[in-house]
Design a protein around this motif. Sequence first.
Motif, short mmCIF file in Angstrom:
data_model
loop_
_atom_site.label_atom_id
_atom_site.label_comp_id
_atom_site.label_asym_id
_atom_site.label_seq_id
_atom_site.Cartn_x
_atom_site.Cartn_y
_atom_site.Cartn_z
N TRP A 35 -3.64 8.27 20.70
CA TRP A 35 -2.94 8.97 19.61
C TRP A 35 -2.13 8.01 18.75
O TRP A 35 -1.91 8.27 17.57
N GLY A 36 -1.70 6.91 19.33
CA GLY A 36 -0.99 5.89 18.55
C GLY A 36 -1.88 5.32 17.46
O GLY A 36 -1.44 5.12 16.32
N ILE A 37 -3.15 5.08 17.80
CA ILE A 37 -4.09 4.53 16.80
C ILE A 37 -4.32 5.56 15.69
O ILE A 37 -4.29 5.23 14.50
N ILE A 38 -4.51 6.82 16.10
CA ILE A 38 -4.75 7.86 15.09
C ILE A 38 -3.55 7.99 14.15
O ILE A 38 -3.69 8.00 12.93
N ALA A 39 -2.34 8.05 14.75
CA ALA A 39 -1.13 8.19 13.91
C ALA A 39 -0.95 6.96 13.02
O ALA A 39 -0.55 7.09 11.85
N SER A 40 -1.29 5.78 13.54
CA SER A 40 -1.11 4.56 12.74
C SER A 40 -2.02 4.57 11.52
O SER A 40 -1.73 3.96 10.50
N MET A 41 -3.14 5.30 11.64
CA MET A 41 -4.05 5.35 10.49
C MET A 41 -3.46 6.17 9.35
O MET A 41 -3.69 5.88 8.17
N TYR A 42 -2.69 7.21 9.69
CA TYR A 42 -1.96 7.95 8.64
C TYR A 42 -0.98 6.99 7.95
O TYR A 42 -0.92 6.92 6.73
N VAL A 43 -0.21 6.29 8.79
CA VAL A 43 0.81 5.38 8.25
C VAL A 43 0.14 4.28 7.43
O VAL A 43 0.59 3.95 6.31
N GLY A 44 -0.95 3.73 7.96
CA GLY A 44 -1.66 2.65 7.28
C GLY A 44 -2.19 3.09 5.93
O GLY A 44 -2.16 2.33 4.96
N ASN A 45 -2.67 4.34 5.84
CA ASN A 45 -3.18 4.84 4.56
C ASN A 45 -2.08 4.89 3.51
O ASN A 45 -2.33 4.62 2.33
N ILE A 46 -0.88 5.27 3.93
CA ILE A 46 0.24 5.31 2.98
C ILE A 46 0.59 3.88 2.54
O ILE A 46 0.79 3.60 1.35
N MET A 47 0.62 2.96 3.50
CA MET A 47 0.89 1.55 3.15
C MET A 47 -0.15 1.04 2.14
O MET A 47 0.18 0.32 1.21
N LEU A 48 -1.40 1.43 2.38
CA LEU A 48 -2.47 0.94 1.51
C LEU A 48 -2.33 1.46 0.08
O LEU A 48 -2.64 0.76 -0.88
N LEU A 49 -1.85 2.70 -0.02
CA LEU A 49 -1.65 3.27 -1.35
C LEU A 49 -0.62 2.43 -2.11
O LEU A 49 -0.80 2.11 -3.28
N VAL A 50 0.45 2.05 -1.41
CA VAL A 50 1.50 1.23 -2.03
C VAL A 50 0.94 -0.17 -2.35
O VAL A 50 1.16 -0.71 -3.43
N LEU A 51 0.20 -0.72 -1.40
CA LEU A 51 -0.33 -2.07 -1.60
C LEU A 51 -1.33 -2.13 -2.76
O LEU A 51 -1.44 -3.13 -3.45
#
Lengths: 162, 502
Positions: free
Chosen positions: B356-372
Amino acid sequence: MSGQQARRTRLKADTVGGLFWVAGGLWIAWEGRELGLGTLRDPGSGLILFWVGLAMAAMSAVTLVTGFLARPAAAGEWADWHGLEWRKLAVVLATMIVYAGALEPVGFIPATLVLMAVLFRAVEPQPWHVVLLGALITTTVVYVVFKLGLGTQLPDGLLGAG
Amino acid sequence: MDIWQSLALGFGVALDPINLAYCFLGVFIGTLVGVLPGIGPVAAMSLLLPVTFNITPEAGIIMLAGIYYGSMYGGSTTAILVNIPGEAASVITTIDGHQMARQGRAGPALGMAAIGSFIAGTLAIVGLMLLAPPLTKLAVKFGPVEYFSLMVLGLTILSYLTHGSMLKALVMACFGVVLGLIGLDSISATPRLTFDRLELIDGIGLVPIVMGLFGVAEILVNLERELKRSIVEAKITGLMPTLKDWGMSKWALARGSLIGFFLGILPGGGAVIASFLSYAVEKRISATPERFGHGAIEGVAGPEAANNAAAGGAFIPLMTLGIPPNVIMALLLGAFMVHGLQPGPLMMTRNPEVFWGIIASMYVGNIMLLVLNLPLVGMWVQVLRVPYRILFPLILMFCIIGVFSVGNAIFDIYVMIGFGIVGYLMRKFGYEGAPLVLAFVLGPLLENNLRKSLILSRGDFMTFVERPISAACLGLALLLLLSTLVPWLRAKRQKIALDETA
């Protein structure tokens, strides 16, 4: 290169590639047989190698035969290889091989300085000051990141500081 | 534990400052390799695999996963601005994306690519979250017979969808299996194809093979080409697409997400095929298909959504069955195994924090990517200006250091150089690397499951057709193989077959 010419090139390449893989497949099958096939109830170490090798040889034989039968002997068959920069490729590969051999006895820092300088020159000739400065900067950055940052064990070699 | 509790546990892991930092590092590197032509996510993940040895499994996998879906975002920037796909899944984005840039609409094209990627990536994670638990229950019913047949199907599909001759792809898959079997036999401990070399007793490592085939070979091929880049010089303004753009793209985004997600799950499928299929669908159902190729925004929205959704969907077979559907997931499987974790049906119960950590990190990562990718797009444009004469030597050096740092073995560098030459020749002779690498990873599993199946069934091959899941997998694989004999179907295959590895 025209479409037809490209096709011819590929067909010629198919015969060469096919021959190589037929031989390779047969050799793997032989190795599998030597390892022992066992029985279906108790399969041996070589069972999969044997059958996979035979499958490779059979499929490559089809490629070989289709390539050979359709082979039109025309000029430009090896056009895929035209424009090949053998020297550049050879220099890059030889540099990497020599680097691998020298890394432990010579050490990371001197070996990498030379590697980078040669690669910077080989990929596209540039002024020597750019080459040397580039080699120095990249070696330093990689050393700091990998050795000091990530704790990678890089060979010490002659300097005892790698 | 219900899904919300599980997700809360996952977010607890993903929002840990260390994991957040590795997630950021992953998506940053992913965007970087996506932007830079010449190095793709496979090479970047291999390079950073050794880094994960010194950190927790969650942090390591979160970073590697970030590289994968981050590269999907980054690839579109290069495709739109330079007309060169940063990675293979962005090939199709060059068609309409670059046309939009030339018409002065680079901003909306980049904006749609990034926001579309975000929407699709998020939808795929929701799909992964909802589909993984029931599939895990089904996967518990899988025995060696089913695993063997599913792997055969996966390799057949990948060979079927690989660019060029299917026979050659199958030969490469066989070669990959053979390479995977080098070393001690796991059942009888007999050394196989080791040539009395001590270094080969444990087999060949995945990293030197992948770095050789995809890193070194790529540079060798590029050395003899004259690569030119024409970066769109105009200042990029107005990244937000207009309301009209959204109106034209909303269904393309939805369709692209669905196509990508389901093609991502398919063993052997992946982001490249998904993006091409999405483009084909959009063009076919459009009322104005003549706009495609001349800057149609749906031609950017659909494929970009599809390749990101596929990146999410590809996690399903790995996380639920423990079978990697493509080369990138094979690398992730390697990373799991380095940490003593076995992805598969039991992972959700044994290591819920990782799952579940990997799945949740993908949500977080997608938001980071939008900013990046939106406010910082100017930075990536600058990266694109790094000349190849600087870039290529750097990539080669990173390949060498990356391979060496895995096991501090000089032998691995030689293996990498050897596979660099093999990969170069494979490209010259029209052989693809993807089936080889996937088969290399699956080879030992394939053999193990086949031998177990035969021992359990007392040598009866009928066991593979008597069990329904296995029979279905093998039947489908056979149909795919036979379909290449039908001229009409063979022509269809040539149309959809793609180079997954570029």
